[in-house]
Design a protein around this motif. Structure first.
Motif, short mmCIF file in Angstrom:
data_model
loop_
_atom_site.label_atom_id
_atom_site.label_comp_id
_atom_site.label_asym_id
_atom_site.label_seq_id
_atom_site.Cartn_x
_atom_site.Cartn_y
_atom_site.Cartn_z
N LEU A 65 17.43 39.99 92.45
CA LEU A 65 16.76 40.04 93.81
C LEU A 65 17.51 38.92 94.53
CD1 LEU A 65 13.04 40.21 92.54
CD2 LEU A 65 14.46 42.16 93.26
N LEU A 66 17.93 38.13 93.98
CA LEU A 66 18.67 36.95 94.61
C LEU A 66 20.05 37.13 95.12
CD1 LEU A 66 17.16 33.77 92.73
CD2 LEU A 66 16.60 34.61 95.12
N GLY A 67 20.63 38.31 94.46
CA GLY A 67 22.13 38.49 95.02
C GLY A 67 22.98 38.79 93.87
N ALA A 68 22.76 38.41 92.63
CA ALA A 68 23.51 38.82 91.44
C ALA A 68 24.94 38.55 91.59
CB ALA A 68 23.05 40.36 90.88
N LYS A 69 25.51 37.56 91.94
CA LYS A 69 26.69 37.21 92.10
C LYS A 69 27.68 37.36 90.77
CE LYS A 69 29.95 34.10 94.34
NZ LYS A 69 30.24 32.78 95.02
N SER A 70 26.95 37.06 89.88
CA SER A 70 27.55 37.26 88.45
C SER A 70 26.03 37.31 87.50
CB SER A 70 28.10 35.75 87.97
OG SER A 70 28.53 36.01 86.61
N ASN A 71 26.49 37.45 86.22
CA ASN A 71 25.31 37.53 85.16
C ASN A 71 25.48 36.74 84.07
OD1 ASN A 71 27.41 38.81 83.75
ND2 ASN A 71 26.03 40.15 82.76
N LYS A 72 26.42 35.81 84.37
CA LYS A 72 26.78 34.57 83.30
C LYS A 72 27.19 33.24 83.93
CE LYS A 72 31.33 36.10 82.14
NZ LYS A 72 32.27 36.63 81.06
N ILE A 73 27.11 32.16 83.24
CA ILE A 73 27.60 31.07 83.66
C ILE A 73 27.89 29.94 82.51
CG2 ILE A 73 25.44 29.97 84.22
CD1 ILE A 73 26.42 28.71 86.61
N ASN A 74 28.55 29.16 82.75
CA ASN A 74 29.00 28.18 81.54
C ASN A 74 27.89 27.05 81.52
OD1 ASN A 74 31.51 29.19 80.39
ND2 ASN A 74 32.62 28.23 82.13
N GLY A 133 30.92 25.41 71.08
CA GLY A 133 31.53 26.30 72.18
C GLY A 133 31.24 25.71 73.59
N TYR A 134 30.67 24.59 73.84
CA TYR A 134 30.57 24.12 74.93
C TYR A 134 31.94 23.66 75.64
CZ TYR A 134 25.47 23.73 74.05
OH TYR A 134 24.39 24.35 73.70
N LYS A 135 32.02 23.74 77.01
CA LYS A 135 33.20 23.32 77.67
C LYS A 135 33.26 22.22 78.49
CE LYS A 135 34.58 28.36 77.69
NZ LYS A 135 33.15 28.77 77.18
N ALA A 136 32.02 21.73 78.46
CA ALA A 136 31.60 20.68 79.33
C ALA A 136 30.39 19.67 78.80
CB ALA A 136 31.58 20.68 80.87
N MET A 137 30.12 18.38 78.98
CA MET A 137 29.14 17.65 78.58
C MET A 137 28.90 16.42 79.65
SD MET A 137 30.59 14.86 75.88
CE MET A 137 28.89 14.11 75.75
N LYS A 138 27.72 15.91 79.78
CA LYS A 138 27.54 14.89 80.70
C LYS A 138 27.06 13.35 80.06
CE LYS A 138 24.04 14.97 84.04
NZ LYS A 138 23.53 15.86 84.97
N ILE A 173 15.22 28.67 75.28
CA ILE A 173 16.17 28.76 76.08
C ILE A 173 17.47 27.97 75.65
CG2 ILE A 173 17.02 29.03 78.45
CD1 ILE A 173 14.43 30.80 77.95
N GLN A 174 18.53 28.79 75.27
CA GLN A 174 19.80 28.03 74.94
C GLN A 174 21.01 29.02 75.08
OE1 GLN A 174 19.07 27.02 70.86
NE2 GLN A 174 18.54 28.80 70.20
N PRO A 175 22.28 28.46 75.53
CA PRO A 175 23.57 29.32 75.63
C PRO A 175 23.97 30.13 74.28
CG PRO A 175 24.08 27.13 75.41
CD PRO A 175 22.53 27.12 75.27
N ASN A 176 24.83 30.91 74.36
CA ASN A 176 25.52 31.34 73.21
C ASN A 176 26.58 30.57 72.43
OD1 ASN A 176 27.71 31.87 74.69
ND2 ASN A 176 27.62 33.92 75.32
N GLU A 177 27.17 31.33 71.61
CA GLU A 177 28.09 30.28 70.72
C GLU A 177 29.54 30.03 71.63
OE1 GLU A 177 28.95 34.94 70.47
OE2 GLU A 177 27.09 33.53 70.32
N ASN A 178 29.39 30.68 72.58
CA ASN A 178 30.75 30.30 73.63
C ASN A 178 30.16 29.30 74.54
OD1 ASN A 178 32.54 31.92 72.23
ND2 ASN A 178 31.73 33.57 73.39
N GLY A 179 28.92 28.76 74.46
CA GLY A 179 28.41 27.88 75.70
C GLY A 179 28.07 28.56 77.05
N GLU A 180 27.94 29.74 77.07
CA GLU A 180 27.51 30.66 78.21
C GLU A 180 26.11 31.11 78.24
OE1 GLU A 180 31.62 33.14 79.21
OE2 GLU A 180 30.18 33.65 77.33
#
Length: 377
Positions: A110-119, A144-149, A338-345
């Motif tokens: 409804l908001l635009g669906a620019k993508s269906n995934k994000i890291n 599988g994470y590509k970044a951390m804070k 709520i958690q990302p998949n094994e590829n951090g996505e």
């Protein structure tokens, strides 16, 4: 379709062991979640969460009997309440969940669906020794994470920088590293001075050497002028805005060029409706939108739907610092954490609304209070 009633319920889970958040010297022994339920005459209910709904009581009549699809009207009323009383933006989240359910569509479409995934980037919250943080960072790579804070808050900032040095040594270039300086806002009892521009510049230049992806909240949240100066004096990205509550703040920051990365949280600063406008504003000015998400699983989902729908940023924040902060502690009212998949996505589903289901047993177990407004079902 008309709104017939609104419920606001509070839930609390004991935390054992406590969570020692970097920004709060008092160990957190409990985690509270407030849920708002918007009921309609067609039997469809939207659910939102992420903030306390302080200031809502006494204003329920402004929504009862209204069409839930009149989202701009409701957003303006919530903005008025925000100005006079407090943050009630979870109601906006609940309305979007309701609209999605009524139309059979996930909110991100409804908001635009620019993508269906994000890291996701693993956003840590505890102050630990450099070796412990380095070990946890290596586990993020394996997961599988590509970044951390990493959050700062040692008494001596050189000890904070040592943590980043140790993590960079441990993971090399396998992770992008963000740093949160925690200088943007204070807990009610915190009277210590924050960094000034010169200290922020010194820290930023040290972090440049460690190839830090962004430096978050290095100055107070309303110091727009000096944040712009800091951006000019360093090559590191400057992030902030998580606790700036109103749209004019973001207009002023973009006018002054205060930030590279803007982080308004839909649960705290405008709901999905107004934060989408902020995101459009900052991205059209050449900056990134990557929201703060430290509320609960429903608040995280609301920010996630907006981010995949419109954001150019490669990452969204995922609060995660095991063993002290994990999805089971944060999302205890939900059937699925709520958690990302094994590829951090995060890969979005086609479930209507925000796409979550409440755990009715957990709701009964953890409920501590409620308020009901409108017609009885």
């Amino acid at each position: 379709m008309k709104i017939t009633s609104i419920e606001v319920k509070q839930y609390v889970k004991e935390l054992d062991p406590p969570f020692k958040a970097a920004w709060d010297p008092k160990p957190r022994k409990k985690f509270a979640s407030t849920l708002v339920y918007v009921h309609t005459d067609e039997g469809i209910t939207g659910v939102g969460s992420g903030d306390l709904m302080t200031g809502f009581e006494g204003h329920e009549h402004l929504f009862i009997g209204q069409d839930p699809f009149a989202i701009e009207r409701h957003s303006q009323v919530l903005d008025n309440i925000d100005f006079h009383y407090g943050r009630c933006w979870p109601l906006d989240i609940a309305l979007w969940d309701l609209i999605g359910k009524a139309t059979g569509q996930p909110v991100y479409k409804l908001l635009g669906a620019k993508s269906n995934k994000i890291n996701a980037y693993a956003s840590t919250g505890e102050i630990v020794t450099p070796d412990v943080r380095a070990e946890r960072a290596k586990q993020f790579v394996e997961d599988g994470y590509k970044a951390m804070k990493i959050r700062f808050h040692h008494e001596d900032v050189r000890d904070d920088i040592s943590v980043v040095e140790e993590v960079r040594k441990a993971v090399g270039d396998q992770l992008d590293i963000m740093v949160d300086a925690n200088q943007g806002w204070k807990m009610p009892w915190d009277t210590e001075r924050t960094w000034d521009l010169k200290q922020a510049v010194q820290v930023a230049r040290e972090l440049e050497k460690l190839n830090v992806y962004w430096l978050e909240e290095p100055l107070p949240a309303h110091d727009f002028k000096n944040m712009a100066k800091l951006r000019e004096m360093t090559n590191i990205r400057i992030a902030g805005g998580e606790m700036n509550r109103r749209w004019p703040d973001f207009r002023e920051m973009t006018n002054q060029g205060s930030l590279d990365v803007y982080q308004p949280d839909v649960a705290l600063a405008g709901g999905i409706t107004k934060v989408k406008k902020i995101a459009d504003l900052v991205q059209s000015s050449g900056h990134m939108f990557s929201p703060h998400t430290w509320s609960n699983g429903i608040g995280l989902l609301a920010n996630l739907h907006l981010s995949v729908a419109i954001s150019d940023c490669p990452y969204i924040e995922f609060p995660y610092d095991p063993p002290v902060w994990t999805p089971d502690r944060r999302d205890y009212v939900l059937k699925e954490f709520i958690q990302p998949n094994e590829n951090g996505e995060f890969i979005m589903s086609d479930k209507p609304g925000l796409g979550f289901e409440l755990d009715e047993e957990a709701l009964r177990q953890y409920e501590v209070g409620s308020a009901y407004f409108g017609e009885k079902e």
